[in-house]
Design an enzyme around this catalytic site. Structure first.
Site, short mmCIF file in Angstrom:
data_model
loop_
_atom_site.label_atom_id
_atom_site.label_comp_id
_atom_site.label_asym_id
_atom_site.label_seq_id
_atom_site.Cartn_x
_atom_site.Cartn_y
_atom_site.Cartn_z
N ASP A 160 -12.35 -3.22 47.26
CA ASP A 160 -11.62 -4.08 48.19
C ASP A 160 -11.32 -5.44 47.56
OD1 ASP A 160 -10.37 -4.66 50.55
OD2 ASP A 160 -12.19 -5.14 51.64
N GLY A 161 -10.23 -6.04 48.02
CA GLY A 161 -9.91 -7.41 47.59
C GLY A 161 -8.73 -7.52 46.65
N GLY A 181 -5.50 -7.40 47.42
CA GLY A 181 -4.48 -8.26 48.02
C GLY A 181 -4.86 -9.73 47.91
N ARG A 200 1.02 -8.70 46.61
CA ARG A 200 -0.14 -7.82 46.78
C ARG A 200 -0.14 -6.68 45.75
NH1 ARG A 200 -3.05 -7.73 51.21
NH2 ARG A 200 -3.35 -5.49 51.08
N ASN A 257 -5.14 3.43 55.64
CA ASN A 257 -4.12 2.79 54.79
C ASN A 257 -2.71 3.31 55.07
OD1 ASN A 257 -6.24 2.43 51.82
ND2 ASN A 257 -5.82 0.97 53.46
N TRP A 258 -2.61 4.51 55.71
CA TRP A 258 -1.26 5.00 56.06
C TRP A 258 -0.57 4.04 57.02
CZ3 TRP A 258 0.94 8.47 53.18
CH2 TRP A 258 0.21 9.52 52.62
N HIS A 275 -2.96 -4.53 43.15
CA HIS A 275 -3.25 -3.10 42.97
C HIS A 275 -3.12 -2.70 41.50
CE1 HIS A 275 -3.58 -2.83 47.21
NE2 HIS A 275 -2.30 -2.88 47.48
N THR A 319 -7.44 6.94 55.16
CA THR A 319 -6.58 7.43 56.24
C THR A 319 -5.92 6.22 56.93
OG1 THR A 319 -8.13 9.25 56.57
CG2 THR A 319 -6.58 8.83 58.35
N SER A 379 -16.61 1.07 56.52
CA SER A 379 -15.21 1.44 56.72
C SER A 379 -14.89 2.93 56.61
CB SER A 379 -14.33 0.66 55.73
OG SER A 379 -14.47 -0.72 55.94
N ARG A 395 -19.55 -2.19 47.54
CA ARG A 395 -18.30 -2.66 48.13
C ARG A 395 -17.99 -4.05 47.57
NH1 ARG A 395 -15.62 -2.15 53.91
NH2 ARG A 395 -13.80 -3.43 53.49
C1 FPP Z 1 -8.14 -2.59 48.75
O1 FPP Z 1 -7.59 -3.86 48.55
C2 FPP Z 1 -7.65 -1.65 47.77
C3 FPP Z 1 -6.83 -0.59 48.04
C4 FPP Z 1 -6.36 -0.27 49.39
C5 FPP Z 1 -6.34 0.28 46.97
C6 FPP Z 1 -7.26 0.55 45.83
C7 FPP Z 1 -6.50 1.28 44.80
C8 FPP Z 1 -6.51 0.99 43.49
C9 FPP Z 1 -7.34 -0.06 42.89
C10 FPP Z 1 -5.70 1.81 42.57
C11 FPP Z 1 -6.51 3.02 42.26
C12 FPP Z 1 -5.89 3.83 41.22
C13 FPP Z 1 -6.48 4.92 40.71
C14 FPP Z 1 -5.81 5.71 39.67
C15 FPP Z 1 -7.83 5.32 41.16
P1 FPP Z 1 -6.78 -4.55 49.72
O2 FPP Z 1 -5.33 -4.31 49.48
O3 FPP Z 1 -7.28 -4.06 51.03
O4 FPP Z 1 -7.15 -6.03 49.47
P2 FPP Z 1 -7.33 -7.17 50.57
O5 FPP Z 1 -8.52 -6.78 51.41
O6 FPP Z 1 -7.59 -8.39 49.75
O7 FPP Z 1 -6.06 -7.23 51.36
#
Ligand code: FPP
Length: 253
Positions: free
Chosen positions: A22-23, A25, A35, A70-71, A39, A68, A198, A190
């Site tokens: 997580d984190g 974004g 954002r 994230n959709w 990734h 799920t 979560s 996490r």
């Molecule tokens: C959470 O950060 C992260 C995700 C929803 C995606 C994680 C995916 C990757 C790191 C790519 C993985 C790739 C492979 C090949 C395994 P967030 O967007 O929720 O961050 P935030 O909480 O700061 O908004």
């Protein structure tokens, strides 16, 4: 600086580490970036952690790459994230083979676009002979989806006469989950500062040690993983027993 890898007790490495990454974004936002750049940087962290886990002797690593829930993100972000995973798989498969990594996927694959399924099938097939760490990508995954599916499948099996409700044990339930044949995680990590699970592996983490760090996922590096493993090794896992019982058991080994 000396690597924390040397501080790890090689006889007590967690067999299975699960990670809520997580984190991404917030990492990007704190740098004035989109954002999606978070990734992209997150994929580099995935590569580092897979290498670090392999070097430490971890046998299974389960990464929460797309839930799920994230959709429900904006369609552009969902499409970009799923495409990024395809690109990462194409780029990283040769490195996984070189490291002996075996790729596996858990989650509701029926919702994934064909492009994702094709590249997953290719990478899973190409890495299938790996004898090192197994990496489980949790994609379109949530624990409640998985448990609901397991209940449905068990009821169907009972109606067919293949199982008998009175003989259902905890092991039977485990066998109906997407993680069948994978030991439960010893350690759940996490990143990103929140302290919750979560909807991730709720059945499987019943006795896992939980480790939370404020570090954003793209900043998580090899040393951060080793630090989590060293912290895990400082804890006493009692599985409901007393300290004295555990000490006595250890003396017998
Ligand atoms: C959470 O950060 C992260 C995700 C929803 C995606 C994680 C995916 C990757 C790191 C790519 C993985 C790739 C492979 C090949 C395994 P967030 O967007 O929720 O961050 P935030 O909480 O700061 O908004």
């Amino acid at each position: 600086m000396e690597s924390l890898l040397k501080s790890i007790d090689t006889t007590r490495v967690p067999r299975h580490i699960a990670i809520i990454m997580d984190g991404n974004g917030r990492w990007a936002k704190s740098r004035g970036m989109e954002r999606s750049a978070g990734h992209v940087a997150g994929v580099d962290a995935v590569r580092r952690v897979i290498e670090a886990g392999s070097e430490a002797g971890v046998e299974y690593m389960t990464l929460y790459a797309f839930s799920t829930e994230n959709w429900n993100r904006p369609k552009e972000e969902v499409d970009a994230l799923l495409h990024l995973i395809v690109v990462a798989l194409e780029r990283e498969t040769s490195g996984m083979i070189a490291n002996g990594v075996r790729l596996n996927v858990i989650g509701d694959c029926s919702r994934l676009p064909e492009e994702s399924m094709e590249s997953l099938r290719r990478s899973i097939d190409a890495t299938s002979k790996g004898t090192g760490m197994q990496v489980n990508l949790a994609l379109s995954y949530s624990s409640r989806w998985e448990i609901t599916k397991a209940v449905r499948d068990m009821v169907d099996a009972a109606l067919r006469g293949d199982i008998d409700s009175s003989s259902i044990t905890e092991d039977t339930v485990s066998d109906y989950l997407t993680t069948r044949s994978i030991p439960d995680p010893d350690l759940l990590i996490r990143t990103g500062g929140d302290e919750r699970v979560s909807n991730f592996l709720l059945w499987q983490i019943a006795y896992s040690e939980l480790y939370f760090t404020d570090m954003y996922w793209p900043d998580f590096d090899k040393e951060a993983l080793y630090k989590a493993i060293v912290d895990y090794q400082s804890r006493e896992r009692r599985f409901g027993k007393t300290s004295e019982q555990i000490t006595r058991l250890e003396d017998q080994i």
